[in-house]
Scaffold this motif. Structure first.
Motif, PDB file in Angstrom:
ATOM      1  N   ALA A  69       0.831  -1.210   0.000  1.00  0.00           N
ATOM      2  CA  ALA A  69       0.000   0.000   0.000  1.00  0.00           C
ATOM      3  C   ALA A  69       0.856   1.247   0.000  1.00  0.00           C
ATOM      4  CB  ALA A  69      -0.922  -0.006   1.218  1.00  0.00           C
ATOM      5  N   ASN A  70       1.968   1.209   0.760  1.00  0.00           N
ATOM      6  CA  ASN A  70       2.867   2.357   0.809  1.00  0.00           C
ATOM      7  C   ASN A  70       3.472   2.632  -0.563  1.00  0.00           C
ATOM      8  OD1 ASN A  70       2.420   2.842   3.461  1.00  0.00           O
ATOM      9  ND2 ASN A  70       4.152   1.611   4.186  1.00  0.00           N
ATOM     10  N   LYS A  71       3.837   1.536  -1.287  1.00  0.00           N
ATOM     11  CA  LYS A  71       4.399   1.721  -2.630  1.00  0.00           C
ATOM     12  C   LYS A  71       3.398   2.412  -3.545  1.00  0.00           C
ATOM     13  CE  LYS A  71       7.545  -2.271  -2.541  1.00  0.00           C
ATOM     14  NZ  LYS A  71       7.813  -3.616  -3.085  1.00  0.00           N
ATOM     15  N   GLU A  72       2.107   1.959  -3.434  1.00  0.00           N
ATOM     16  CA  GLU A  72       1.078   2.585  -4.263  1.00  0.00           C
ATOM     17  C   GLU A  72       0.910   4.055  -3.900  1.00  0.00           C
ATOM     18  OE1 GLU A  72      -2.460   0.343  -3.858  1.00  0.00           O
ATOM     19  OE2 GLU A  72      -1.619  -1.493  -4.694  1.00  0.00           O
ATOM     20  N   ASN A  73       0.955   4.333  -2.586  1.00  0.00           N
ATOM     21  CA  ASN A  73       0.814   5.726  -2.142  1.00  0.00           C
ATOM     22  C   ASN A  73       1.955   6.586  -2.650  1.00  0.00           C
ATOM     23  OD1 ASN A  73      -1.540   5.205  -0.796  1.00  0.00           O
ATOM     24  ND2 ASN A  73      -0.531   4.802   1.178  1.00  0.00           N
ATOM     25  N   ILE A  74       3.185   5.986  -2.636  1.00  0.00           N
ATOM     26  CA  ILE A  74       4.354   6.730  -3.114  1.00  0.00           C
ATOM     27  C   ILE A  74       4.200   7.055  -4.590  1.00  0.00           C
ATOM     28  CG2 ILE A  74       6.818   6.528  -3.612  1.00  0.00           C
ATOM     29  CD1 ILE A  74       7.039   4.899  -0.999  1.00  0.00           C
ATOM     30  N   LEU A  75       3.728   6.053  -5.371  1.00  0.00           N
ATOM     31  CA  LEU A  75       3.543   6.284  -6.802  1.00  0.00           C
ATOM     32  C   LEU A  75       2.489   7.362  -7.028  1.00  0.00           C
ATOM     33  CD1 LEU A  75       3.646   2.596  -8.121  1.00  0.00           C
ATOM     34  CD2 LEU A  75       5.399   4.365  -8.414  1.00  0.00           C
ATOM     35  N   ASP A  76       1.404   7.259  -6.230  1.00  0.00           N
ATOM     36  CA  ASP A  76       0.343   8.265  -6.361  1.00  0.00           C
ATOM     37  C   ASP A  76       0.871   9.650  -6.046  1.00  0.00           C
ATOM     38  OD1 ASP A  76      -1.389   6.334  -7.067  1.00  0.00           O
ATOM     39  OD2 ASP A  76      -2.311   6.110  -5.075  1.00  0.00           O
ATOM     40  N   SER A  77       1.638   9.726  -4.929  1.00  0.00           N
ATOM     41  CA  SER A  77       2.145  11.037  -4.522  1.00  0.00           C
ATOM     42  C   SER A  77       3.110  11.591  -5.561  1.00  0.00           C
ATOM     43  CB  SER A  77       2.832  10.931  -3.158  1.00  0.00           C
ATOM     44  OG  SER A  77       3.964  10.108  -3.239  1.00  0.00           O
ATOM     45  N   GLU A  78       3.901  10.676  -6.199  1.00  0.00           N
ATOM     46  CA  GLU A  78       4.832  11.153  -7.229  1.00  0.00           C
ATOM     47  C   GLU A  78       4.089  11.703  -8.429  1.00  0.00           C
ATOM     48  OE1 GLU A  78       7.263   7.788  -7.998  1.00  0.00           O
ATOM     49  OE2 GLU A  78       8.617   8.154  -6.298  1.00  0.00           O
ATOM     50  N   ASN A  80       2.353  21.197  13.583  1.00  0.00           N
ATOM     51  CA  ASN A  80       3.082  19.939  13.428  1.00  0.00           C
ATOM     52  C   ASN A  80       3.229  19.688  11.935  1.00  0.00           C
ATOM     53  OD1 ASN A  80       3.361  17.003  12.966  1.00  0.00           O
ATOM     54  ND2 ASN A  80       3.268  16.879  15.202  1.00  0.00           N
ATOM     55  N   GLY A  81       4.485  19.731  11.446  1.00  0.00           N
ATOM     56  CA  GLY A  81       4.723  19.617  10.009  1.00  0.00           C
ATOM     57  C   GLY A  81       4.163  18.355   9.409  1.00  0.00           C
ATOM     58  N   ALA A  82       4.381  17.222  10.068  1.00  0.00           N
ATOM     59  CA  ALA A  82       3.898  15.947   9.541  1.00  0.00           C
ATOM     60  C   ALA A  82       2.377  15.924   9.486  1.00  0.00           C
ATOM     61  CB  ALA A  82       4.423  14.795  10.401  1.00  0.00           C
ATOM     62  N   LYS A  83       1.752  16.433  10.546  1.00  0.00           N
ATOM     63  CA  LYS A  83       0.288  16.460  10.585  1.00  0.00           C
ATOM     64  C   LYS A  83      -0.259  17.374   9.496  1.00  0.00           C
ATOM     65  CE  LYS A  83      -3.815  15.850  12.446  1.00  0.00           C
ATOM     66  NZ  LYS A  83      -4.537  14.564  12.317  1.00  0.00           N
ATOM     67  N   LEU A  84       0.389  18.517   9.272  1.00  0.00           N
ATOM     68  CA  LEU A  84      -0.047  19.449   8.239  1.00  0.00           C
ATOM     69  C   LEU A  84       0.049  18.804   6.862  1.00  0.00           C
ATOM     70  CD1 LEU A  84      -0.935  22.251   7.289  1.00  0.00           C
ATOM     71  CD2 LEU A  84       1.465  22.962   7.384  1.00  0.00           C
ATOM     72  N   MET A  85       1.194  18.144   6.596  1.00  0.00           N
ATOM     73  CA  MET A  85       1.382  17.497   5.302  1.00  0.00           C
ATOM     74  C   MET A  85       0.350  16.388   5.087  1.00  0.00           C
ATOM     75  SD  MET A  85       3.688  19.022   3.610  1.00  0.00           S
ATOM     76  CE  MET A  85       3.814  17.780   2.324  1.00  0.00           C
ATOM     77  N   GLN A  86       0.084  15.602   6.130  1.00  0.00           N
ATOM     78  CA  GLN A  86      -0.878  14.511   6.018  1.00  0.00           C
ATOM     79  C   GLN A  86      -2.271  15.045   5.712  1.00  0.00           C
ATOM     80  OE1 GLN A  86      -0.495  11.245   5.966  1.00  0.00           O
ATOM     81  NE2 GLN A  86      -2.713  10.919   5.788  1.00  0.00           N
ATOM     82  N   THR A  87      -2.646  16.156   6.392  1.00  0.00           N
ATOM     83  CA  THR A  87      -3.970  16.746   6.182  1.00  0.00           C
ATOM     84  C   THR A  87      -4.108  17.273   4.758  1.00  0.00           C
ATOM     85  OG1 THR A  87      -4.062  17.373   8.523  1.00  0.00           O
ATOM     86  CG2 THR A  87      -5.614  18.458   7.039  1.00  0.00           C
ATOM     87  N   LEU A  88      -3.061  17.963   4.269  1.00  0.00           N
ATOM     88  CA  LEU A  88      -3.104  18.470   2.887  1.00  0.00           C
ATOM     89  C   LEU A  88      -3.224  17.322   1.890  1.00  0.00           C
ATOM     90  CD1 LEU A  88      -0.451  21.341   2.926  1.00  0.00           C
ATOM     91  CD2 LEU A  88      -2.916  21.506   3.148  1.00  0.00           C
ATOM     92  N   LYS A  89      -2.534  16.222   2.182  1.00  0.00           N
ATOM     93  CA  LYS A  89      -2.587  15.056   1.287  1.00  0.00           C
ATOM     94  C   LYS A  89      -4.010  14.500   1.229  1.00  0.00           C
ATOM     95  CE  LYS A  89      -0.488  10.514   0.595  1.00  0.00           C
ATOM     96  NZ  LYS A  89       0.453   9.511   1.126  1.00  0.00           N
ATOM     97  N   GLU A  90      -4.692  14.475   2.395  1.00  0.00           N
ATOM     98  CA  GLU A  90      -6.063  13.962   2.447  1.00  0.00           C
ATOM     99  C   GLU A  90      -7.006  14.802   1.585  1.00  0.00           C
ATOM    100  OE1 GLU A  90      -7.134  13.867   6.539  1.00  0.00           O
ATOM    101  OE2 GLU A  90      -5.748  12.241   7.052  1.00  0.00           O
TER     102      GLU A  90
END
Length: 639
Positions: A508-517, A626-636
């Protein structure tokens, strides 16, 4: 009228009697009245010249609204010597027709000529009944119980209400012997009572003080009373009877005890709060000292390794300071009696692994090993995710604080319709004399350990708000086990080996990485609405090279930018000049319902979150950022 040999008809003799006297002849007609009868019947003494007169010209006797005089006189004619009036008999005088309650007797007597006359003695008892009613009302309302003690018979006679109140059987004629009464008195109060009786029985002086004492009730409990008495002396001046009252003061004792306990709690609360404030001053200044100090050093050092080390120290102290502030905010909610719960569905097995990873980073002692126990492949539950994390985090943080070597085991398990969270450590344990303080607010079992002393009390409040249970087991020098049981709803539970889960997660992480790329190819336009320049600079530093940023220093400009330019997402501060964040969000929603708006604010209370969401925000993030939390929220939200 002539006086007979017995002088019972002598006016002077009759007039000194306190009772009314009416004399009737053999024909049942009134032939003489004494002065008290004239007064009660409202007639003048001159009426004597008109005697004899029929009784109904002067008075009537009524009982249950019926005239009973003729019945009484008939019984006397048939030979009855004495007749006592029944209770609730009223006399009606025939001048004003006034009625009043009486007690009285009829008796027959022969005069010198051998003729039978009837003497009627009566007493107006209106005043007596009034006083009796007032006394009984006072006794009933105030729980006062009269008594007297007959010295010659060594016997108490008590008000029958006394026995009923205490829930004990009444003795014959409502009496108790001295021995029986003493046995009812609390052993600690018997001497005081004995001293008071000795004074009264001496006859030298009266004991005019009230004596508090306890009596054993029928159910075995003790009740506080207050007694007061005096004595009645005979002709030689020696007491032959003690008379007194007992007042139940248990209600006042309960109030007194409640006030004493309240005062003690208030004093203890003040003491603990003062200790808490002193501790908070130390705890807040400690991380601030590191943050300020190493921030200054960071600006002057050129060594890259030192910079990285300083940054790590600053970040660690930032987390510590944030934890302190969150604890204080949680405490304020608890003090207000409102622990906020926000239920959602999530996979506890996944979330637990994330928590365990976060806890791993907190264990810096190489002699301590954190062992997470995740028994399920999947465990979808409906719970307050953040509160669950708060409980586990506080448990593990405490374990880390008090464990110098060995293991810390954190885990969870399904028990019926509940989730049981637990953390077991091999730390110093808790001494017996401190176990009752474990969940107290402001209490720190070790004053030199870092922290506010609020973590476990907050956990207890959260668990109680969830209607769960919390507890611990501990043995000094061997370790502790803290646990919490939370009721919850289960969507599904899968107990497959966790290794297969890790493989699935990697895929799932690999798919997420591809999606994010793929997503990175087109930078999203994010509008940061923030009036403080340093805060905007911080957000831009976090999102640097990830998004195309726009800036608005107030809500009014933000509304205009969204109206006139393409924007993919808005980060909205709530408190700003010109136009605040809530108003700006409401204005934007009037013409654009699709754009994601995320509140990014220092207002941390749930009421602020609710107000922001009601205004139209899609999500709510609390500063410090919180940088990680901010990035995660933007990704959502697709950024």
């Amino acid at each position: 009228m002539e006086a007979n040999g017995q002088t019972l008809y002598n006016d002077d003799l009759l007039n000194i009697l306190p009772d009314g006297v009416i004399i009737l002849d053999i024909n049942r007609e009134v032939i003489q009245l004494n002065q008290q009868a004239f007064t009660e019947l409202h007639v003048h003494s001159s009426i004597n010249a008109m005697m004899p007169l029929p009784t109904n010209k002067i008075f009537k006797l009524l009982n249950k609204k019926e005239d009973i005089l003729s019945t009484i006189l008939e019984e006397i004619r048939q030979g009855k010597k004495v007749y006592s009036l029944p209770e609730h008999t009223f006399m009606q005088e025939q001048v004003d027709y006034t009625q009043f309650p009486i007690r009285g007797e009829f008796a027959t007597m022969e005069n010198e000529e051998g003729e039978k006359n009837i003497l009627f003695f009566f007493r107006n008892i209106t005043v007596e009944l009034t006083q009796e009613y007032i006394l009984n009302t006072a006794l009933q309302r105030t729980k006062i119980y009269p008594w007297y003690y007959d010295i010659s018979r060594s016997e108490f006679t008590l008000d029958d209400r006394y026995f009923e109140h205490l829930g004990i059987p009444a003795g014959e004629n409502n009496t108790l012997t001295m021995e029986e009464y003493v046995n009812m008195i609390h052993p600690d109060d018997r001497q005081t009572m004995a001293d008071a009786f000795v004074v009264q029985l001496s006859g030298n002086t009266t004991f005019d003080k009230t004596v508090p004492f306890r009596l054993r009730r029928g159910d075995g409990t003790w009740e506080w009373f207050e007694g007061q008495s005096t004595y009645i002396a005979n002709i030689s001046g020696h007491p032959y009877r003690l008379v007194g009252i007992c007042l139940s003061i248990q209600e006042y004792k309960d109030i007194e005890n409640t006030l004493i306990e309240a005062r003690k709690k208030a004093e203890e609360s003040d003491r603990l709060k003062m200790a808490f404030l002193a501790n908070m001053s130390h705890e807040i200044r400690t991380p601030l000292n590191a943050i300020v100090g190493f921030s200054d050093l960071l600006m002057v050092t050129e060594d890259q390794e030192e910079k990285e080390e300083f940054i790590q120290i600053i970040n660690a102290n930032n987390e510590l300071l944030l934890k302190l502030i969150n604890d204080i905010l949680d405490l304020s909610k608890i003090e207000a009696g409102s622990v906020e719960l926000k239920y959602e569905n999530f996979d506890l097995a996944v979330y637990f692994n994330e928590l365990a990873a976060s806890m791993h980073r907190r264990v810096v002692n190489p002699q301590v090993r954190l062992v997470p126990v995740n028994p399920y492949e999947a465990c979808t539950v409906r719970l307050d995710k953040n509160r669950l994390a708060q409980i586990l985090t506080n448990f593990v943080t405490n374990a880390i604080k008090y464990t110098s070597k060995g293991t810390i085991e954190m885990g969870y398990e399904k028990i019926d319709e509940n989730i049981r969270l637990y953390v077991r450590d091999t730390g110093i344990g808790i001494p017996e004399d401190k176990k009752d303080k474990v969940f107290h607010r402001f209490e720190k079992l070790d004053e030199f350990a870092q922290g506010t002393g609020l973590g476990l009390s907050i956990c207890k409040a959260i668990v109680e708000a969830c209607r769960g249970e919390i507890g611990f087991e501990s043995e000094f020098d061997k370790g502790s086990l803290f646990w919490a049981v939370l009721p919850c709803q289960f969507e599904s539970v899968n107990s497959e080996p966790t290794s297969s889960r890790r493989n699935n997660e990697k895929d799932a992480n690999k798919e997420n990485i591809l999606d994010s790329e793929e997503t990175k190819k087109v930078p999203k336009r994010v509008l940061v609405v923030e009036d403080i320049q340093s805060n905007f600079f911080l957000v831009s530093s976090i999102l640097k090279n990830k998004c195309q940023l726009l800036h608005a220093p107030n809500g009014l400009e933000a509304v205009e930018i969204v109206r006139t330019q393409p924007v993919d997402l808005v980060l909205m501060d709530m408190k700003m000049p010109v136009m605040d964040g809530r108003t700006a969000t409401s204005e934007i929603r009037k013409f654009n319902a699709e754009i994601p708006i995320i509140a990014l604010t220092a207002h941390a209370f749930d009421a602020d979150r609710v107000a922001a969401l009601k205004a139209g925000c899609d999500d709510y993030l609390v500063k410090p950022i919180n940088g990680a939390k901010l990035m995660q929220t933007l990704k959502e939200y697709g950024c």
